[in-house]
Design an enzyme around this catalytic site. Structure first.
Site, PDB file in Angstrom:
ATOM      1  N   ASP A 129       0.310  -1.603   0.233  1.00 50.99           N
ATOM      2  CA  ASP A 129      -0.075  -0.058  -0.048  1.00 50.99           C
ATOM      3  C   ASP A 129       1.104   1.365  -0.201  1.00 50.99           C
ATOM      4  O   ASP A 129       1.532   1.351   0.703  1.00 50.99           O
ATOM      5  CB  ASP A 129      -0.831   0.107   1.772  1.00 50.99           C
ATOM      6  CG  ASP A 129      -1.950   1.075   1.199  1.00 50.99           C
ATOM      7  OD1 ASP A 129      -2.350   1.525   0.042  1.00 50.99           O
ATOM      8  OD2 ASP A 129      -2.591   1.356   2.436  1.00 50.99           O
ATOM      9  N   HIS A 130       0.574   1.878  -0.316  1.00 54.03           N
ATOM     10  CA  HIS A 130       1.159   3.334  -0.655  1.00 54.03           C
ATOM     11  C   HIS A 130       2.765   3.561  -0.648  1.00 54.03           C
ATOM     12  O   HIS A 130       3.680   4.354  -0.515  1.00 54.03           O
ATOM     13  CB  HIS A 130       0.767   4.577   0.428  1.00 54.03           C
ATOM     14  CG  HIS A 130      -0.594   4.782   0.519  1.00 54.03           C
ATOM     15  ND1 HIS A 130      -1.123   6.137  -0.328  1.00 54.03           N
ATOM     16  CD2 HIS A 130      -1.590   4.600   0.754  1.00 54.03           C
ATOM     17  CE1 HIS A 130      -2.129   5.995  -0.360  1.00 54.03           C
ATOM     18  NE2 HIS A 130      -2.906   5.542   0.185  1.00 54.03           N
TER      19      HIS A 130
ATOM     20  N   HIS B 228      -9.725   4.947  -1.322  1.00 58.09           N
ATOM     21  CA  HIS B 228      -8.636   4.745  -0.203  1.00 58.09           C
ATOM     22  C   HIS B 228      -9.376   5.471   1.486  1.00 58.09           C
ATOM     23  O   HIS B 228     -10.455   6.367   0.869  1.00 58.09           O
ATOM     24  CB  HIS B 228      -7.546   5.429  -0.405  1.00 58.09           C
ATOM     25  CG  HIS B 228      -6.237   4.578  -1.298  1.00 58.09           C
ATOM     26  ND1 HIS B 228      -5.691   4.606  -0.976  1.00 58.09           N
ATOM     27  CD2 HIS B 228      -6.685   3.852  -2.333  1.00 58.09           C
ATOM     28  CE1 HIS B 228      -4.515   3.586  -1.679  1.00 58.09           C
ATOM     29  NE2 HIS B 228      -5.788   3.332  -2.392  1.00 58.09           N
TER      30      HIS B 228
HETATM   31  P1  13P Z   1      -8.153   4.253   6.098  1.00 59.57           P
HETATM   32  O1  13P Z   1      -7.598   5.543   6.779  1.00 59.57           O
HETATM   33  O2  13P Z   1     -10.315   5.134   6.302  1.00 59.57           O
HETATM   34  O3  13P Z   1      -8.380   3.133   6.828  1.00 59.57           O
HETATM   35  O4  13P Z   1      -7.935   3.954   4.868  1.00 59.57           O
HETATM   36  C1  13P Z   1      -7.143   3.106   4.940  1.00 59.57           C
HETATM   37  C2  13P Z   1      -6.588   3.407   3.433  1.00 59.57           C
HETATM   38  O5  13P Z   1      -6.789   3.748   2.644  1.00 59.57           O
HETATM   39  C3  13P Z   1      -4.901   3.545   3.340  1.00 59.57           C
HETATM   40  O6  13P Z   1      -4.429   3.351   2.245  1.00 59.57           O
END
Ligand code: 13P
Length: 326
Positions: free
Chosen positions: A83-84, A220
């Site tokens: 993620d990211h 997200h």
């Molecule tokens: P939340 O912070 O709303 O749980 O979203 C998580 C997210 O988008 C991680 O990329």
């Protein structure tokens, strides 16, 4: 083999008309909670983690354990997703560790503070898709900027995605999935009142989905921030201010409009934290982490399983029975 790519998971979701939750984990206990929820609900699932976000001494240490742990779930179709990813090099590291999908977050410049230009975002994303696709790994890009902070770092301002740019971005980068900023933000502080159409731009999803039909859209910052969990946390020493997240009904609706991947971190973490805080307060003599982590794991498994029903992925594992990872 339980591992599948993001492309495989989301192509099947499009066919079946449902969304797939991508649940953030920062240790193996949480990963088990997500995988057990997927097994219990017969769901395909995306397990995702962020560079440097675990308490383990290195990403490599944690990622290897995560990758090996998934082997215990041959009956669950699992995407292991970064993620990211903040840089091309981090995405390469994840691919080398066995991830079947990476997100390259090119929406911010190399300093991770200022916004990148469209051209800079295209360049780093294309470089990543070239590398990943040659190895059978899927890629998610980001357009616009999702607000808040996904990793406790700088708090970003929301910049909504632009449909024309989305079409050009997909054409230039060949991403499998696209995170579109539609007004949501990461973290435990989202909206100061229940969000309506002036805050959550579901109309943008519809427009962008029609422009990039072969690319899967990602929402997200989708946590709901349940008030009951906040109450438990605050009753046991927490100080979370009142805040609203994305309502469950809106998430379910988004899957009908074209969202295929729904990111959730905070709801899982709130469920875990509420269970641990109340257990520690109620049982003053137990200090063994295994005892309170068990409570946290069970609470996280329960909320993740609930979300799997809402997103529609529950009962859809069968679609991958014949799929083998690349
Ligand atoms: P939340 O912070 O709303 O749980 O979203 C998580 C997210 O988008 C991680 O990329």
């Amino acid at each position: 083999m339980a591992l599948i790519t993001l492309r495989q998971a989301l192509d099947a979701a499009r066919e079946g008309g449902y969304g797939v939750g991508a649940f953030n984990v920062t240790d193996l206990v949480q990963a088990e909670a997500v995988l057990d929820a997927a097994r219990a609900t017969k769901s395909p699932v995306i397990v995702q983690t962020i560079v440097g976000a675990s308490a383990h001494r290195s990403d490599e240490f944690f990622w290897k354990a995560l990758r090996n742990g998934i082997d215990d779930y041959p009956d669950v179709p699992v995407v292991l997703h970064l993620d990211h990813g903040p840089s091309y090099e981090d995405c390469v590291r994840a691919i080398e560790a066995g991830f079947t999908s990476v997100m390259i977050d090119g929406s911010l410049a190399a300093d991770r503070m200022t916004h990148s230009t469209f051209e800079e975002n295209v360049a780093i994303t294309k470089k990543t898709t070239d590398y990943a696709h040659a190895r059978g790994v899927s890629v998610e890009g980001e357009l616009g900027t999702i607000g808040g902070s996904e990793d406790g770092g700088a708090h970003k301002e929301i910049v909504l995605a632009d449909p024309d740019e989305a079409a050009a971005f997909v054409e230039a980068t060949d991403v499998d999935a696209l995170a579109v900023a539609i007004g949501t933000s990461h973290g435990a502080y989202k909206f100061t009142s229940p969000p309506d159409g002036s805050v959550l731009h579901m109309d943008l999803i519809v427009e962008i989905a029609s422009r990039v039909p072969d690319t899967h859209l990602v929402m997200h910052g989708s946590s709901s921030l349940p008030a009951d969990l906040r109450a438990v946390i605050n009753a046991h020493g927490g100080t979370l201010p009142e805040s609203w997240g994305v309502p469950e009904a809106e998430k379910a609706r988004s899957t009908k409009l074209g969202v295929r991947k729904i990111n959730q971190g905070m709801d899982s973490h709130m469920a875990f934290a509420a269970a641990v805080r109340s257990y520690l307060a109620e049982d003053g003599i137990n200090v063994d982490p295994a005892l309170y982590e068990k409570r946290g794991r069970a609470a996280m498994q329960a909320i993740v399983a609930e979300r799997m029903e809402v997103f529609g992925q529950a009962g859809q594992a069968w679609r991958h029975e014949l799929v083998t990872a690349n």
